[in-house]
Design an enzyme around this catalytic site. Structure first.
Site, PDB file in Angstrom:
ATOM      1  N   PRO A   1       0.684  -1.204  -0.090  1.00 19.88           N
ATOM      2  CA  PRO A   1      -0.042   0.026   0.125  1.00 19.88           C
ATOM      3  C   PRO A   1       0.638   1.338   0.037  1.00 19.88           C
ATOM      4  CG  PRO A   1       0.078  -0.884   2.241  1.00 19.88           C
ATOM      5  CD  PRO A   1       0.789  -1.932   1.306  1.00 19.88           C
ATOM      6  N   CYS A   2       1.389   1.547  -1.047  1.00 15.00           N
ATOM      7  CA  CYS A   2       2.233   2.960  -1.263  1.00 15.00           C
ATOM      8  C   CYS A   2       1.338   4.082  -1.136  1.00 15.00           C
ATOM      9  CB  CYS A   2       3.084   2.757  -2.342  1.00 15.00           C
ATOM     10  SG  CYS A   2       2.196   2.393  -3.963  1.00 15.00           S
ATOM     11  N   HIS A   3      -0.082   3.888  -1.443  1.00 16.80           N
ATOM     12  CA  HIS A   3      -1.032   5.038  -1.533  1.00 16.80           C
ATOM     13  C   HIS A   3      -1.331   5.638  -0.057  1.00 16.80           C
ATOM     14  CE1 HIS A   3      -3.288   1.096  -0.841  1.00 16.80           C
ATOM     15  NE2 HIS A   3      -3.894   1.934  -0.190  1.00 16.80           N
TER      16      HIS A   3
END
Length: 168
Positions: free
Chosen positions: A136-138
């Site tokens: 989850p880089c977001h």
């Protein structure tokens, strides 16, 4: 993106609310998830085989569908890091520790991996994350809480954060 992996890669596509996504796997696990349109750092897929029946790709598509429908908060997929330096892979592992519906900062990630002064390098590594959404880089924001870079585009990052906030 580093050089093309030697092992054969298989691909399929997934239709998400944010557009078509490219899924990639080898026999060891899921090697990547990218948005087809507007995604930075796309790999060269010319040597990949399309295989909609590949079990890892089918499972990834199913779990992404569950995520987008609000039924899934964590992914249970065998990730196989085909690309990336040891530093980048360390950063990507740290992203997995940011819980669904929560956010962290680039500085948080740098501190978590023991390189508190490497915030820019952490940001660059996050930008190369080959497992969009699944890793989850977001969920990473600027130090002041602002939305900053996302390889899939800030509109998608905004959607994903709102989606998780609504289903947390």
């Amino acid at each position: 993106m580093r050089a093309q992996p030697i092992a054969p890669l298989f691909q399929s596509h997934f239709s998400s609310p944010l557009g078509q996504m490219l899924l990639a796997a080898n026999e060891q696990g899921l090697t990547g998830v990218w948005f087809v349109q507007g995604q930075q750092h796309m790999p060269d897929t010319s040597g990949w085989q399309t295989n909609d029946k590949h079990p890892t790709l089918q499972t990834a598509a199913q779990q992404l569908a569950e995520y987008f429908s609000g039924e899934r908060q964590t992914f249970d997929l065998p990730l196989y890091p085909t690309w990336g330096t040891p530093f980048q892979r360390n950063v990507w592992q740290a992203l997995l520790r940011i819980p669904y519906g929560h956010t962290g900062t680039y500085g948080d990630i740098a501190r978590n991996i023991g390189t508190s002064k490497a915030v820019r390098a952490v940001g660059a590594a996050i930008g190369q994350n080959p497992h969009t959404i699944v890793v989850p880089c977001h969920r990473v924001l600027g130090a002041n809480g602002s939305l900053t870079g996302f390889a899939g585009g800030l509109d998608r990052k905004t959607f994903l954060l709102a989606h998780e906030a609504a289903h947390a």
